[in-house]
Design a protein around this motif. Structure first.
Motif, PDB file in Angstrom:
ATOM      1  N   UNK A   7      10.790   1.023  -0.453  1.00 47.72           N
ATOM      2  CA  UNK A   7       9.479   0.899   0.199  1.00 47.72           C
ATOM      3  C   UNK A   7       8.367   1.361  -0.743  1.00 47.72           C
ATOM      4  N   UNK A   8       8.604   2.495  -1.419  1.00 48.03           N
ATOM      5  CA  UNK A   8       7.610   3.025  -2.350  1.00 48.03           C
ATOM      6  C   UNK A   8       7.344   2.036  -3.471  1.00 48.03           C
ATOM      7  N   UNK A   9       8.407   1.403  -3.975  1.00 47.80           N
ATOM      8  CA  UNK A   9       8.231   0.415  -5.026  1.00 47.80           C
ATOM      9  C   UNK A   9       7.387  -0.755  -4.584  1.00 47.80           C
ATOM     10  N   UNK A  10       7.575  -1.190  -3.328  1.00 44.10           N
ATOM     11  CA  UNK A  10       6.766  -2.287  -2.787  1.00 44.10           C
ATOM     12  C   UNK A  10       5.293  -1.892  -2.680  1.00 44.10           C
ATOM     13  N   UNK A  11       5.046  -0.659  -2.239  1.00 46.65           N
ATOM     14  CA  UNK A  11       3.660  -0.189  -2.113  1.00 46.65           C
ATOM     15  C   UNK A  11       2.987  -0.155  -3.477  1.00 46.65           C
ATOM     16  N   UNK A  12       3.676   0.396  -4.465  1.00 50.07           N
ATOM     17  CA  UNK A  12       3.095   0.488  -5.803  1.00 50.07           C
ATOM     18  C   UNK A  12       2.869  -0.898  -6.414  1.00 50.07           C
ATOM     19  N   UNK A  13       3.699  -1.851  -6.060  1.00 43.46           N
ATOM     20  CA  UNK A  13       3.569  -3.191  -6.621  1.00 43.46           C
ATOM     21  C   UNK A  13       2.340  -3.918  -6.082  1.00 43.46           C
TER      22      UNK A  13
ATOM     23  N   UNK B  56      -1.740  -4.357   0.659  1.00 43.03           N
ATOM     24  CA  UNK B  56      -0.433  -3.732   0.486  1.00 43.03           C
ATOM     25  C   UNK B  56       0.624  -4.782   0.777  1.00 43.03           C
ATOM     26  N   UNK B  57       1.889  -4.412   0.646  1.00 38.81           N
ATOM     27  CA  UNK B  57       2.950  -5.395   0.897  1.00 38.81           C
ATOM     28  C   UNK B  57       2.973  -5.772   2.379  1.00 38.81           C
ATOM     29  N   UNK B  58       3.434  -6.978   2.676  1.00 35.93           N
ATOM     30  CA  UNK B  58       3.442  -7.499   4.039  1.00 35.93           C
ATOM     31  C   UNK B  58       4.735  -7.071   4.728  1.00 35.93           C
ATOM     32  N   UNK B  59       4.648  -5.992   5.484  1.00 35.44           N
ATOM     33  CA  UNK B  59       5.836  -5.469   6.156  1.00 35.44           C
ATOM     34  C   UNK B  59       6.341  -6.425   7.231  1.00 35.44           C
ATOM     35  N   UNK B  60       5.441  -7.139   7.873  1.00 35.27           N
ATOM     36  CA  UNK B  60       5.876  -8.116   8.883  1.00 35.27           C
ATOM     37  C   UNK B  60       6.800  -9.155   8.263  1.00 35.27           C
ATOM     38  N   UNK B  61       6.490  -9.580   7.051  1.00 35.23           N
ATOM     39  CA  UNK B  61       7.322 -10.552   6.353  1.00 35.23           C
ATOM     40  C   UNK B  61       8.696  -9.968   6.054  1.00 35.23           C
ATOM     41  N   UNK B  62       8.720  -8.694   5.656  1.00 39.81           N
ATOM     42  CA  UNK B  62       9.990  -8.032   5.348  1.00 39.81           C
ATOM     43  C   UNK B  62      10.860  -7.918   6.596  1.00 39.81           C
TER      44      UNK B  62
ATOM     45  N   UNK C  75      17.539  -3.358   2.706  1.00 37.25           N
ATOM     46  CA  UNK C  75      17.200  -3.108   1.303  1.00 37.25           C
ATOM     47  C   UNK C  75      16.979  -4.415   0.544  1.00 37.25           C
ATOM     48  N   UNK C  76      17.841  -5.384   0.771  1.00 31.74           N
ATOM     49  CA  UNK C  76      17.707  -6.666   0.086  1.00 31.74           C
ATOM     50  C   UNK C  76      16.403  -7.357   0.471  1.00 31.74           C
ATOM     51  N   UNK C  77      16.029  -7.278   1.752  1.00 31.38           N
ATOM     52  CA  UNK C  77      14.784  -7.919   2.206  1.00 31.38           C
ATOM     53  C   UNK C  77      13.554  -7.226   1.618  1.00 31.38           C
ATOM     54  N   UNK C  78      13.634  -5.891   1.506  1.00 34.61           N
ATOM     55  CA  UNK C  78      12.521  -5.154   0.904  1.00 34.61           C
ATOM     56  C   UNK C  78      12.365  -5.537  -0.563  1.00 34.61           C
ATOM     57  N   UNK C  79      13.494  -5.517  -1.280  1.00 33.73           N
ATOM     58  CA  UNK C  79      13.441  -5.804  -2.715  1.00 33.73           C
ATOM     59  C   UNK C  79      13.040  -7.246  -3.003  1.00 33.73           C
ATOM     60  N   UNK C  80      13.374  -8.168  -2.083  1.00 33.89           N
ATOM     61  CA  UNK C  80      13.089  -9.588  -2.301  1.00 33.89           C
ATOM     62  C   UNK C  80      11.676  -9.976  -1.871  1.00 33.89           C
TER      63      UNK C  80
ATOM     64  N   UNK D  31      -3.934   3.159   6.150  1.00 37.92           N
ATOM     65  CA  UNK D  31      -4.486   2.038   5.386  1.00 37.92           C
ATOM     66  C   UNK D  31      -3.533   1.634   4.269  1.00 37.92           C
ATOM     67  N   UNK D  32      -2.878   2.618   3.658  1.00 41.77           N
ATOM     68  CA  UNK D  32      -1.926   2.330   2.580  1.00 41.77           C
ATOM     69  C   UNK D  32      -0.646   1.707   3.140  1.00 41.77           C
ATOM     70  N   UNK D  33      -0.203   2.221   4.292  1.00 41.71           N
ATOM     71  CA  UNK D  33       1.019   1.705   4.901  1.00 41.71           C
ATOM     72  C   UNK D  33       0.833   0.294   5.451  1.00 41.71           C
ATOM     73  N   UNK D  34      -0.403  -0.075   5.732  1.00 36.84           N
ATOM     74  CA  UNK D  34      -0.651  -1.418   6.255  1.00 36.84           C
ATOM     75  C   UNK D  34      -0.036  -1.597   7.627  1.00 36.84           C
ATOM     76  N   UNK D  35       0.685  -2.695   7.828  1.00 35.23           N
ATOM     77  CA  UNK D  35       1.227  -3.003   9.150  1.00 35.23           C
ATOM     78  C   UNK D  35       2.672  -2.556   9.323  1.00 35.23           C
ATOM     79  N   UNK D  36       3.087  -1.560   8.550  1.00 38.17           N
ATOM     80  CA  UNK D  36       4.489  -1.170   8.598  1.00 38.17           C
ATOM     81  C   UNK D  36       4.905  -0.584   9.940  1.00 38.17           C
ATOM     82  N   UNK D  37       4.063   0.235  10.553  1.00 41.89           N
ATOM     83  CA  UNK D  37       4.443   0.844  11.825  1.00 41.89           C
ATOM     84  C   UNK D  37       4.602  -0.212  12.903  1.00 41.89           C
TER      85      UNK D  37
END
Length: 372
Positions: free
Chosen positions: A248-254, A278-284, A318-323, A354-360
């Motif tokens: 998750x941290x890697x996705x945020x930094x990316x 930030x990364x699209x958590x809904x997509x993940x 994990x695979x969905x996050x990394x992909x 704001x950094x977490x975006x729509x993750x919650x």
């Protein structure tokens, strides 16, 4: 009186006034030299290259209170030396009152560019405050830590100098003079560094928010994890929590980025509006749910048993996050309050969200503990 007698009298009178003038100017010169010597005794120590000497100077001035008693650590003591490494002064003119009991000297001072230094110091203090939240255990900054921070700034950057004029007053003491020192003189000698540092408008609200975002973007995955408590977002065992949090941290930094689009400031409160990406958590989560649905619909899922299904669910997440290769943006308004010293976020939670975006929203009702 004959013409010769009148001429002789005039010559004698002229000689009298000449000797009187010479005596007066000689006395004035002597007093001026005494004043110069007095000023030199007060200001020359600031030009020293000896650490102990300059520390002693500031100890006598009472400017080391709050620091450890006894001999200061060498790196702390070095701050004073670095601060005044380019200090210089010139006495432009000296004047006396009629009774020769008081004097005034106009000085031209060469001092450090303290405003720029104060801005950098205030900025770095914010950075250090955020970074401290990523440490395993929270440690409050001490006065010594702030001196060390100042030392590092002075070592890393040449702040240059600026010139100003200041009139010091002196009072006769016996056959000599005493230069009157007060808080105003100390402030001038340090370039008004303390005053700049206490200026609540030294950094604008936009600059403070920029520092927040830029600092977060500079973190590594472990720092991001601790700052955002990412390992608390999913219900998994400890091992997978750490692994998931790192992904998750890697996705945020990316994908983390921002743009300030508006700022309002009434002097007491400020609102800074930013577009945060930030990364699209809904997509993940959508991809994860699809993979999980496909898996649990198979006879293999039933045969695997709960323990294996849990392991596979964690791995799928994990695979969905990394992909993931999707990002999303949202507009957020951050409120800051001026505490009389600087601008501070009214709520850190709004910034974190704001950094977490729509993750919650995305992880709501989502678990890595599937049941069939």
């Amino acid at each position: 009186m004959t013409g010769i007698k009148r001429l002789a009298a005039a010559c004698l009178s002229a000689l009298f006034f000449l000797f009187l003038f010479i005596g007066f100017t000689g006395c004035q010169h002597k007093e001026q030299e005494a004043v110069r010597e007095c000023i030199a005794q007060e200001l020359e120590p600031l030009k020293t290259s000896d650490t102990d000497e300059i520390v002693s100077y500031f100890e006598k001035a009472g400017l080391t209170s709050g620091l450890p008693e006894g001999k200061l650590p060498e790196d702390v003591a070095e701050v004073f030396l670095l601060f005044f490494q380019d200090f210089d002064y010139r006495i432009k003119e000296i004047s006396f009152d009629e009774e020769q009991t008081k004097a005034a000297a106009l000085l031209e001072l060469q001092i450090i560019d303290a405003k720029t230094l104060a801005r950098d110091f205030a900025s770095q203090t914010i950075v250090e405050g955020l970074t401290s939240q990523t440490l395993p255990s929270r440690v409050e900054y001490s006065l010594e830590d702030y001196y060390l921070l100042l030392r590092q700034l002075l070592l890393d950057k040449d702040y240059g100098t600026e010139k100003c004029e200041y009139t010091v007053s002196l009072t006769r003491s016996g056959d000599g003079w005493i230069m009157n020192r007060d808080e105003e003189l100390e402030n001038v000698l340090t370039g008004n560094f303390v005053a700049y540092g206490a200026d609540p408008e030294l950094l604008s609200p936009e600059e403070v928010i920029t520092l927040y975002f830029d600092t977060i973007k500079s973190f590594d995955t472990e720092q991001i994890n601790r700052f955002l408590s990412l390992d608390e977002l999913f219900s998994a065992d400890d091992e997978y929590k750490r692994t998931i949090a790192k992904s998750l941290a890697g996705q945020i930094l990316q994908y983390l980025d921002y743009a300030i689009i508006d700022a309002q400031n009434d002097g007491l409160t400020a609102q800074v509006t930013a577009e945060v990406t930030t990364c699209d958590w809904n997509s993940i989560i959508k991809a994860y749910q699809e993979d999980m649905a496909a898996y649990t619909a198979t006879s293999q899922a039933l045969a695997d048993g709960m323990s294996v299904r849990l392991t596979k669910a964690n791995q799928m997440l994990l695979d969905c996050i990394d992909a993931n290769d999707s990002a999303t943006s949202s507009t957020v308004t951050l409120t800051l309050e001026n505490d009389g010293t600087n601008w501070k976020l009214k709520s850190d939670d709004v910034f974190v969200e704001a950094i977490l975006g729509n993750i919650k929203e995305a992880v709501a009702n989502t678990s890595t503990s599937p049941e069939t």
